[in-house]
Structure formats: C-alpha cells, structure tokens
Design a protein around this motif. Structure first.
Motif, PDB file in Angstrom:
ATOM      1  N   PHE A   7       2.325  -0.810   3.622  1.00 17.22           N
ATOM      2  CA  PHE A   7       3.767  -0.690   3.462  1.00 17.22           C
ATOM      3  C   PHE A   7       4.157   0.780   3.474  1.00 17.22           C
ATOM      4  CE2 PHE A   7       2.511  -4.547   1.205  1.00 17.22           C
ATOM      5  CZ  PHE A   7       3.241  -5.466   1.926  1.00 17.22           C
ATOM      6  N   HIS A   8       5.107   1.102   4.294  1.00 21.96           N
ATOM      7  CA  HIS A   8       5.575   2.483   4.373  1.00 21.96           C
ATOM      8  C   HIS A   8       6.988   2.556   3.811  1.00 21.96           C
ATOM      9  CE1 HIS A   8       6.318   6.498   5.658  1.00 21.96           C
ATOM     10  NE2 HIS A   8       7.291   6.130   6.468  1.00 21.96           N
ATOM     11  N   THR A   9       7.171   3.411   2.846  1.00 23.64           N
ATOM     12  CA  THR A   9       8.481   3.590   2.244  1.00 23.64           C
ATOM     13  C   THR A   9       9.327   4.473   3.140  1.00 23.64           C
ATOM     14  OG1 THR A   9       7.435   3.472   0.078  1.00 23.64           O
ATOM     15  CG2 THR A   9       9.665   4.323   0.152  1.00 23.64           C
ATOM     16  N   LYS A  12      13.063   8.839   1.183  1.00 17.19           N
ATOM     17  CA  LYS A  12      13.611   8.643  -0.150  1.00 17.19           C
ATOM     18  C   LYS A  12      14.888   9.452  -0.300  1.00 17.19           C
ATOM     19  CE  LYS A  12       9.133   7.643  -1.912  1.00 17.19           C
ATOM     20  NZ  LYS A  12       7.878   8.126  -2.219  1.00 17.19           N
ATOM     21  N   THR A  39      15.689  -5.346  -4.439  1.00 14.40           N
ATOM     22  CA  THR A  39      15.132  -6.275  -3.466  1.00 14.40           C
ATOM     23  C   THR A  39      16.238  -7.219  -3.002  1.00 14.40           C
ATOM     24  OG1 THR A  39      14.549  -7.919  -5.126  1.00 14.40           O
ATOM     25  CG2 THR A  39      12.902  -6.221  -4.660  1.00 14.40           C
ATOM     26  N   TYR A  45      13.694  -2.094  -7.680  1.00 12.59           N
ATOM     27  CA  TYR A  45      12.413  -1.570  -7.236  1.00 12.59           C
ATOM     28  C   TYR A  45      11.825  -0.645  -8.301  1.00 12.59           C
ATOM     29  CZ  TYR A  45      13.018  -3.142  -2.411  1.00 12.59           C
ATOM     30  OH  TYR A  45      13.164  -3.894  -1.284  1.00 12.59           O
ATOM     31  N   LYS A  48       7.444   3.864  -8.182  1.00 13.45           N
ATOM     32  CA  LYS A  48       6.577   4.267  -7.083  1.00 13.45           C
ATOM     33  C   LYS A  48       7.264   4.035  -5.744  1.00 13.45           C
ATOM     34  CE  LYS A  48       1.812   3.826  -5.616  1.00 13.45           C
ATOM     35  NZ  LYS A  48       0.524   3.174  -5.884  1.00 13.45           N
ATOM     36  N   ARG A  49       7.980   2.952  -5.627  1.00 16.29           N
ATOM     37  CA  ARG A  49       8.690   2.637  -4.381  1.00 16.29           C
ATOM     38  C   ARG A  49       9.885   3.564  -4.180  1.00 16.29           C
ATOM     39  NH1 ARG A  49       9.840  -1.986  -0.941  1.00 16.29           N
ATOM     40  NH2 ARG A  49      11.271  -1.072   0.563  1.00 16.29           N
TER      41      ARG A  49
END
Length: 80
Positions: A7-9, A12, A39, A45, A48-49
């Motif tokens: 999974f790539h965020t 940010k 979500t 979330y 970390k996300r």
C-alpha cells in the motif's frame, strides 16, 4: 512493488494550521480535508497512514467528531 510495500500512501497534506497567536488547530468546518482522513466506512485513519504526530492526530480526531456532531460528516457509511 514499491519500496513502501503493498500500500502506498499518497502525498501527505498538512491540515493543521497555526493561528495568529501561534496556536495549532484543525478547522472542523473544512469537510473536504477531514473526509480525506476517513475511510469510506467513516473510520478515522491512523497516524501511520496520515503521517501526523500524536498531538496532530488528537486535533484531527476532535475536529472530525465536532463535524459529525454538527451533521457535516457521517458517523458511518449509509451502505451498512
């Protein structure tokens, strides 16, 4: 596979703002930014996300809760 794993965020974004007094805050009326931190089912979330520190995460959670109370954001998705 990317170096971030499966999974790539996405990039940010910083939703915390600094007032004229130097106080850090999150605007609960900015629904578009707050919706990106949830979500599709309405959960917030994790740090970390989102890439926030503990203080910013508490501010974000409080702003989302206020927006939910005022009816700007849903508590859950309507598809349950």
């Amino acid at each position: 596979m990317s170096r971030f794993g499966r999974f790539h965020t996405p990039s940010k974004s910083n939703v915390t703002k600094v007032s004229e007094n130097g106080v850090l805050y999150v605007d609960w009326k900015n629904v578009d930014d707050l919706r990106r931190m949830m979500t599709p089912n309405g959960k917030i979330y994790g740090r970390k996300r989102l890439g926030t520190n503990a203080r910013e995460q508490r501010l974000i959670a409080q702003a989302i809760k206020r927006a939910r109370f005022m009816g700007l954001l849903p508590y859950t998705s309507a598809t349950l």
